[in-house]
Scaffold this motif. Sequence first.
Motif, PDB file in Angstrom:
ATOM      1  N   PRO A 135      13.190 119.928 -16.508  1.00  0.00           N
ATOM      2  CA  PRO A 135      11.990 120.111 -15.671  1.00  0.00           C
ATOM      3  C   PRO A 135      11.157 118.834 -15.681  1.00  0.00           C
ATOM      4  O   PRO A 135      10.957 118.224 -16.730  1.00  0.00           O
ATOM      5  CB  PRO A 135      11.258 121.263 -16.349  1.00  0.00           C
ATOM      6  N   LYS A 136      10.691 118.429 -14.515  1.00  0.00           N
ATOM      7  CA  LYS A 136       9.924 117.186 -14.411  1.00  0.00           C
ATOM      8  C   LYS A 136       8.505 117.421 -13.927  1.00  0.00           C
ATOM      9  O   LYS A 136       7.646 116.572 -14.118  1.00  0.00           O
ATOM     10  CB  LYS A 136      10.643 116.215 -13.463  1.00  0.00           C
ATOM     11  N   PHE A 137       8.260 118.544 -13.302  1.00  0.00           N
ATOM     12  CA  PHE A 137       6.939 118.896 -12.814  1.00  0.00           C
ATOM     13  C   PHE A 137       6.599 120.281 -13.328  1.00  0.00           C
ATOM     14  O   PHE A 137       7.376 121.229 -13.143  1.00  0.00           O
ATOM     15  CB  PHE A 137       6.915 118.878 -11.283  1.00  0.00           C
ATOM     16  N   VAL A 138       5.466 120.394 -14.005  1.00  0.00           N
ATOM     17  CA  VAL A 138       5.035 121.684 -14.533  1.00  0.00           C
ATOM     18  C   VAL A 138       4.039 122.280 -13.545  1.00  0.00           C
ATOM     19  O   VAL A 138       2.913 121.804 -13.416  1.00  0.00           O
ATOM     20  CB  VAL A 138       4.390 121.527 -15.921  1.00  0.00           C
ATOM     21  N   THR A 179      -3.452 115.433 -11.781  1.00  0.00           N
ATOM     22  CA  THR A 179      -2.684 116.683 -11.698  1.00  0.00           C
ATOM     23  C   THR A 179      -1.242 116.450 -11.256  1.00  0.00           C
ATOM     24  O   THR A 179      -0.574 117.376 -10.824  1.00  0.00           O
ATOM     25  CB  THR A 179      -3.365 117.680 -10.739  1.00  0.00           C
ATOM     26  N   ALA A 180      -0.771 115.217 -11.340  1.00  0.00           N
ATOM     27  CA  ALA A 180       0.628 114.867 -11.079  1.00  0.00           C
ATOM     28  C   ALA A 180       1.002 114.914  -9.603  1.00  0.00           C
ATOM     29  O   ALA A 180       2.161 115.131  -9.259  1.00  0.00           O
ATOM     30  CB  ALA A 180       1.581 115.758 -11.889  1.00  0.00           C
ATOM     31  N   PHE A 221      -0.585 117.338   9.086  1.00  0.00           N
ATOM     32  CA  PHE A 221      -0.097 117.530   7.726  1.00  0.00           C
ATOM     33  C   PHE A 221      -0.136 118.999   7.350  1.00  0.00           C
ATOM     34  O   PHE A 221      -1.024 119.737   7.782  1.00  0.00           O
ATOM     35  CB  PHE A 221      -0.975 116.766   6.719  1.00  0.00           C
ATOM     36  N   ASN A 222       0.804 119.403   6.520  1.00  0.00           N
ATOM     37  CA  ASN A 222       0.680 120.656   5.786  1.00  0.00           C
ATOM     38  C   ASN A 222       0.028 120.330   4.450  1.00  0.00           C
ATOM     39  O   ASN A 222       0.489 119.433   3.740  1.00  0.00           O
ATOM     40  CB  ASN A 222       2.056 121.295   5.542  1.00  0.00           C
ATOM     41  N   PHE A 223      -1.028 121.039   4.104  1.00  0.00           N
ATOM     42  CA  PHE A 223      -1.754 120.789   2.868  1.00  0.00           C
ATOM     43  C   PHE A 223      -1.189 121.661   1.746  1.00  0.00           C
ATOM     44  O   PHE A 223      -0.964 122.853   1.929  1.00  0.00           O
ATOM     45  CB  PHE A 223      -3.242 121.114   3.038  1.00  0.00           C
ATOM     46  N   GLU A 224      -1.000 121.056   0.569  1.00  0.00           N
ATOM     47  CA  GLU A 224      -0.637 121.802  -0.629  1.00  0.00           C
ATOM     48  C   GLU A 224      -1.550 121.345  -1.761  1.00  0.00           C
ATOM     49  O   GLU A 224      -1.642 120.152  -2.046  1.00  0.00           O
ATOM     50  CB  GLU A 224       0.832 121.577  -1.020  1.00  0.00           C
ATOM     51  N   ALA A 225      -2.234 122.292  -2.392  1.00  0.00           N
ATOM     52  CA  ALA A 225      -3.145 121.974  -3.494  1.00  0.00           C
ATOM     53  C   ALA A 225      -2.384 122.012  -4.817  1.00  0.00           C
ATOM     54  O   ALA A 225      -1.727 123.011  -5.141  1.00  0.00           O
ATOM     55  CB  ALA A 225      -4.303 122.966  -3.534  1.00  0.00           C
ATOM     56  N   VAL A 226      -2.450 120.909  -5.548  1.00  0.00           N
ATOM     57  CA  VAL A 226      -1.802 120.812  -6.864  1.00  0.00           C
ATOM     58  C   VAL A 226      -2.888 120.974  -7.920  1.00  0.00           C
ATOM     59  O   VAL A 226      -3.758 120.112  -8.060  1.00  0.00           O
ATOM     60  CB  VAL A 226      -1.081 119.463  -7.032  1.00  0.00           C
ATOM     61  N   GLY A 227      -2.846 122.082  -8.633  1.00  0.00           N
ATOM     62  CA  GLY A 227      -3.897 122.375  -9.604  1.00  0.00           C
ATOM     63  C   GLY A 227      -3.507 122.018 -11.020  1.00  0.00           C
ATOM     64  O   GLY A 227      -2.358 121.627 -11.293  1.00  0.00           O
ATOM     65  N   PRO A 228      -4.443 122.151 -11.949  1.00  0.00           N
ATOM     66  CA  PRO A 228      -4.138 121.922 -13.368  1.00  0.00           C
ATOM     67  C   PRO A 228      -3.108 122.926 -13.868  1.00  0.00           C
ATOM     68  O   PRO A 228      -2.933 124.002 -13.280  1.00  0.00           O
ATOM     69  CB  PRO A 228      -5.494 122.125 -14.066  1.00  0.00           C
ATOM     70  N   ILE A 229      -2.454 122.599 -14.947  1.00  0.00           N
ATOM     71  CA  ILE A 229      -1.463 123.488 -15.542  1.00  0.00           C
ATOM     72  C   ILE A 229      -2.177 124.697 -16.128  1.00  0.00           C
ATOM     73  O   ILE A 229      -3.144 124.565 -16.895  1.00  0.00           O
ATOM     74  CB  ILE A 229      -0.654 122.747 -16.625  1.00  0.00           C
ATOM     75  N   THR A 245      -4.693 116.415 -17.368  1.00  0.00           N
ATOM     76  CA  THR A 245      -3.524 116.347 -18.245  1.00  0.00           C
ATOM     77  C   THR A 245      -3.099 114.903 -18.461  1.00  0.00           C
ATOM     78  O   THR A 245      -2.663 114.532 -19.556  1.00  0.00           O
ATOM     79  CB  THR A 245      -2.365 117.155 -17.635  1.00  0.00           C
ATOM     80  N   ALA A 246      -3.231 114.083 -17.433  1.00  0.00           N
ATOM     81  CA  ALA A 246      -2.868 112.669 -17.572  1.00  0.00           C
ATOM     82  C   ALA A 246      -3.720 111.986 -18.637  1.00  0.00           C
ATOM     83  O   ALA A 246      -3.227 111.166 -19.418  1.00  0.00           O
ATOM     84  CB  ALA A 246      -3.027 111.957 -16.231  1.00  0.00           C
ATOM     85  N   GLU A 247      -5.010 112.325 -18.690  1.00  0.00           N
ATOM     86  CA  GLU A 247      -5.879 111.763 -19.730  1.00  0.00           C
ATOM     87  C   GLU A 247      -5.467 112.276 -21.107  1.00  0.00           C
ATOM     88  O   GLU A 247      -5.506 111.537 -22.100  1.00  0.00           O
ATOM     89  CB  GLU A 247      -7.339 112.124 -19.449  1.00  0.00           C
ATOM     90  N   ALA A 248      -5.076 113.547 -21.176  1.00  0.00           N
ATOM     91  CA  ALA A 248      -4.627 114.108 -22.452  1.00  0.00           C
ATOM     92  C   ALA A 248      -3.379 113.391 -22.946  1.00  0.00           C
ATOM     93  O   ALA A 248      -3.233 113.125 -24.146  1.00  0.00           O
ATOM     94  CB  ALA A 248      -4.360 115.609 -22.298  1.00  0.00           C
TER      95      ALA A 248
END
Length: 385
Positions: free
Chosen positions: A74-77, A104-105, A238-246, A308-311
């Motif tokens: 897995p590469k994206f959580v 948020t990747a 565009f189609n919008f997709e929201a990428v949220g925190p894990i 998460t990137a800061e963590a």
Amino acid sequence: MTATAPARQVEPAEDAHREELAFLAAHDDGIKPPGWRLTPRAVVTFIVGSGGDALALPKGAKADGLPKRLVISPKFVGERALVERAVVTLAGERGLLLVGEPGTAKSMLSELLAAAVSGTSQLTVQGTAGTTEDQLRYGWNYAMLLAEGPSPRALVPSPVLSAMRTGGVVRVEEVTRCLPEVQDALVSILSDRRIAVPELSGTDAATVHAAPGFTVIATANLRDRGVSEMSAALKRRFNFEAVGPIGDLAAETELVRRQAKSALERVGAPFAVDDVVLEVLVTAFRDLRDGVSGEGWAVERPSTVMSTAEAVSVATALGLADAYFPSDRDPLSLLPGHLLGVVRKDDPADAAKLRGYWDGAVRRRAESGARTWRRLWELRDVLEG
């Protein structure tokens, strides 16, 4: 004598996961959209992994140097459904816009999608206030232009133009950082699927038409300063997709561990930060990000996005300190100072909010008898620096 390729700090997704991509191409021989290297189903598997199961190559598949069975990592959580929607958008040759908080990747997901779909993630435009329309369309080799006038040889294609010619995926990072007139260049590209080159009028090269498979993945941060609002015309393309925190603590902790460990492996150092310390680190980030602890206690959120990137950055720093200065201090004793550095990035006054978190959630956990949190409470003085 063969020259050795120089080492890279970060490998592009198509190189870092070359074996998995080749395996999935041989594993799934289903229907592929025009110009795609993998089937949509294989693209999703590449990004979210095979769930720990080893996939087997079918009989008769071309397995040049490939293992017969392989577990896809897995590469994206995140939600599988989000990835599936993104893949369907690209299969329909429609623009995909990934939006969300910083860290948020989004960029990682766009890179993985581009690598799996078209075999390269390096057709990229980095959006800034200084991005020009030429970077979305084309430029010129001025020495050649002066020597022989406008010609296809003198034209310097942008990543967008290169993707149009090959039917690939182009990435536009931080699209809302581009000035509105630069963003508008994307409107005609996504509508007409061609770029006119007036300087070459009267030749076959006067218009570049997008080959089947061409599309655009853009990213944009929801919390940013100095951005340019996208026009309604561009949004419609565009189609919008929201990428949220894990959402899950264990999943986020595992991701932080994996990425921090990978960062230390690149410098040849072992990652020896205790799992308990990592869980405390991620818990603190989640509490400050959400404005509420896992127990339901209110927490004042700092201006900085506790991503998460800061963590991962903090976990990596703790690992490096432990590797290079093993006898000085334990990683937990360094955590308050690193948290203070993160919290004060946007507003130095937010240090008071971190002290409030210590006086609230950290103290209450310490009083409950949790040894690690009790030790963290004893380090409260570090936050006064």
